[in-house]
Motif scaffolding. Sequence first.
Motif, short mmCIF file in Angstrom:
data_model
loop_
_atom_site.label_atom_id
_atom_site.label_comp_id
_atom_site.label_asym_id
_atom_site.label_seq_id
_atom_site.Cartn_x
_atom_site.Cartn_y
_atom_site.Cartn_z
N MET A 1 0.91 -1.72 0.21
CA MET A 1 0.04 -0.11 0.22
C MET A 1 1.21 1.05 0.19
SD MET A 1 -3.33 1.20 3.09
CE MET A 1 -3.95 2.53 2.55
N GLU A 2 0.42 2.38 -0.92
CA GLU A 2 1.33 3.22 -0.83
C GLU A 2 0.49 4.50 0.53
OE1 GLU A 2 1.41 6.98 -4.13
OE2 GLU A 2 2.04 5.19 -5.25
N TYR A 3 2.25 5.45 0.84
CA TYR A 3 1.76 5.85 2.52
C TYR A 3 2.67 7.47 1.64
CZ TYR A 3 -0.26 2.15 5.01
OH TYR A 3 -0.92 1.21 5.18
N THR A 4 1.41 8.21 1.97
CA THR A 4 2.10 10.02 1.87
C THR A 4 1.92 10.49 3.17
OG1 THR A 4 0.74 9.75 0.20
CG2 THR A 4 1.97 12.10 0.98
N TYR A 5 3.28 11.10 3.36
CA TYR A 5 4.07 11.53 4.74
C TYR A 5 3.36 13.00 4.60
CZ TYR A 5 6.12 14.54 7.96
OH TYR A 5 6.55 15.07 8.99
N ARG A 6 2.28 13.52 5.48
CA ARG A 6 2.11 14.75 5.63
C ARG A 6 2.42 15.04 7.21
NH1 ARG A 6 -4.77 14.39 4.84
NH2 ARG A 6 -4.42 16.23 5.51
N ASP A 7 2.59 17.16 6.75
CA ASP A 7 2.76 17.78 8.05
C ASP A 7 2.15 17.55 9.35
OD1 ASP A 7 3.94 18.97 10.03
OD2 ASP A 7 3.96 20.54 8.90
N LEU A 8 2.76 16.73 9.96
CA LEU A 8 1.81 16.71 11.48
C LEU A 8 1.87 17.79 12.12
CD1 LEU A 8 0.31 13.93 12.72
CD2 LEU A 8 2.11 13.05 13.88
N GLN A 9 2.44 18.92 12.13
CA GLN A 9 2.17 19.54 12.74
C GLN A 9 1.57 20.84 13.52
OE1 GLN A 9 4.88 20.22 15.40
NE2 GLN A 9 6.82 19.06 14.54
N PRO A 10 0.53 20.74 12.10
CA PRO A 10 -0.64 21.76 11.82
C PRO A 10 -1.87 21.34 13.13
CG PRO A 10 0.14 21.81 9.82
CD PRO A 10 0.87 21.07 10.74
N LEU A 11 -1.71 19.85 12.89
CA LEU A 11 -2.70 18.69 12.90
C LEU A 11 -2.62 18.57 14.81
CD1 LEU A 11 -5.75 17.41 13.64
CD2 LEU A 11 -4.55 14.81 12.40
N THR A 12 -0.78 18.71 15.81
CA THR A 12 -0.40 18.65 17.13
C THR A 12 -1.03 19.86 17.23
OG1 THR A 12 0.92 17.24 15.77
CG2 THR A 12 1.31 18.44 17.86
N HIS A 13 -0.91 21.64 16.47
CA HIS A 13 -1.47 22.19 17.15
C HIS A 13 -2.75 22.69 17.48
CE1 HIS A 13 2.30 23.81 16.69
NE2 HIS A 13 2.40 23.59 15.42
N ARG A 14 -3.81 22.04 16.59
CA ARG A 14 -4.74 22.09 17.35
C ARG A 14 -5.08 21.23 18.02
NH1 ARG A 14 -4.83 22.46 11.23
NH2 ARG A 14 -5.49 23.55 10.04
N LEU A 15 -4.41 20.38 18.41
CA LEU A 15 -5.15 18.78 19.51
C LEU A 15 -5.26 19.31 20.49
CD1 LEU A 15 -6.69 16.47 20.02
CD2 LEU A 15 -4.22 15.16 19.17
N ARG A 16 -3.55 19.87 20.64
CA ARG A 16 -2.94 20.12 21.76
C ARG A 16 -3.94 21.79 22.74
NH1 ARG A 16 1.93 20.74 23.72
NH2 ARG A 16 2.39 23.28 24.58
N LEU A 17 -4.44 22.89 21.04
CA LEU A 17 -5.28 23.44 22.06
C LEU A 17 -6.76 22.99 23.05
CD1 LEU A 17 -6.12 26.44 22.11
CD2 LEU A 17 -7.19 26.24 19.51
N LEU A 18 -7.16 22.02 21.87
CA LEU A 18 -8.27 21.30 22.74
C LEU A 18 -7.82 20.22 23.63
CD1 LEU A 18 -9.89 19.81 19.44
CD2 LEU A 18 -10.40 21.45 21.03
N LEU A 19 -7.02 20.12 24.06
CA LEU A 19 -5.76 19.66 25.70
C LEU A 19 -5.96 20.95 26.30
CD1 LEU A 19 -3.76 16.55 24.35
CD2 LEU A 19 -6.39 16.45 25.18
N HIS A 20 -6.01 21.43 26.11
CA HIS A 20 -5.72 22.87 27.00
C HIS A 20 -6.47 23.18 27.01
CE1 HIS A 20 -0.90 23.36 25.67
NE2 HIS A 20 -0.80 22.29 26.65
#
Length: 259
Positions: free
Chosen positions: A1-20
């Motif tokens: 199966m083919e996998y594509t790397y996608r920058d994780l930082q934007p989603l990380t920032h949003r999830l960190r905000l929700l956790l805070h």
Amino acid sequence: MEYTYRDLQPLTHRLRLLLHVAVAFNVMSLVSSGYQRSIFRQLIDGDVSDPVSFQVRAEASDLAEMLISLPGVVLLLITFVFAGMWIHRAARNVRAMGAHRLDCSPGWAVGWYFVPFACLLKPFQAMNEIWRASADPNRWEHLQTPGVLRLWWALWLISNILGQAVFRLGLRAEELDELLRYNSVMMLDDLLSIPLNLVFAHVLTRIANMQAAQPSLLELELAPHPAHSHVKSKRGSALRDTFLARPACSRTIAALPFL
């Protein structure tokens, strides 16, 4: 199966905000539950010298609980959705980075949370693979499980046990002593949720930073893409030019220490 790397930082920032934000709700819930506890104590001790004033306080306590609990449930559901998206993307990324022999697929890295009994271990196994493969996609099987990941999972399991207790006690609590017991467990759950959310935010950040710092991402951009993976990066040619301009001895990434 083919996998594509996608920058994780934007989603990380949003999830960190929700956790805070969730931490802020935990603190408000603790304050509200403490106020409610004082009312229960007054009733148990029979210290109701002014019934009208006491009724006003009791109604204010009920209103505060409602104003905190309803948005809190919505926040919890949104956070779960974003956490599932984050885990799925992180699991796909490590495969795009070249990690092999991973037991948990990206789909099951999320799906195991909803399988009875298996949810006690398999999600931790999936996150453990993601962490180690993010640190070193080629030698991840030889890396140790970090202590912070064990701490996160221990807090998660205890929090789920307390959550079940809160749910069951809330269904049958009618007498004052039962309501007081329900209030105590609920406060303990809120108190434990604070370090749980903060530790999880730390885990997200570490994994996202390790993935972004991997030299293999640059190598995948410079080399012909293998059949099983390829990388999309907004950094593009500027990042490639910067990498090519450095001496070979500078193309190493220092290990990030815990905390």
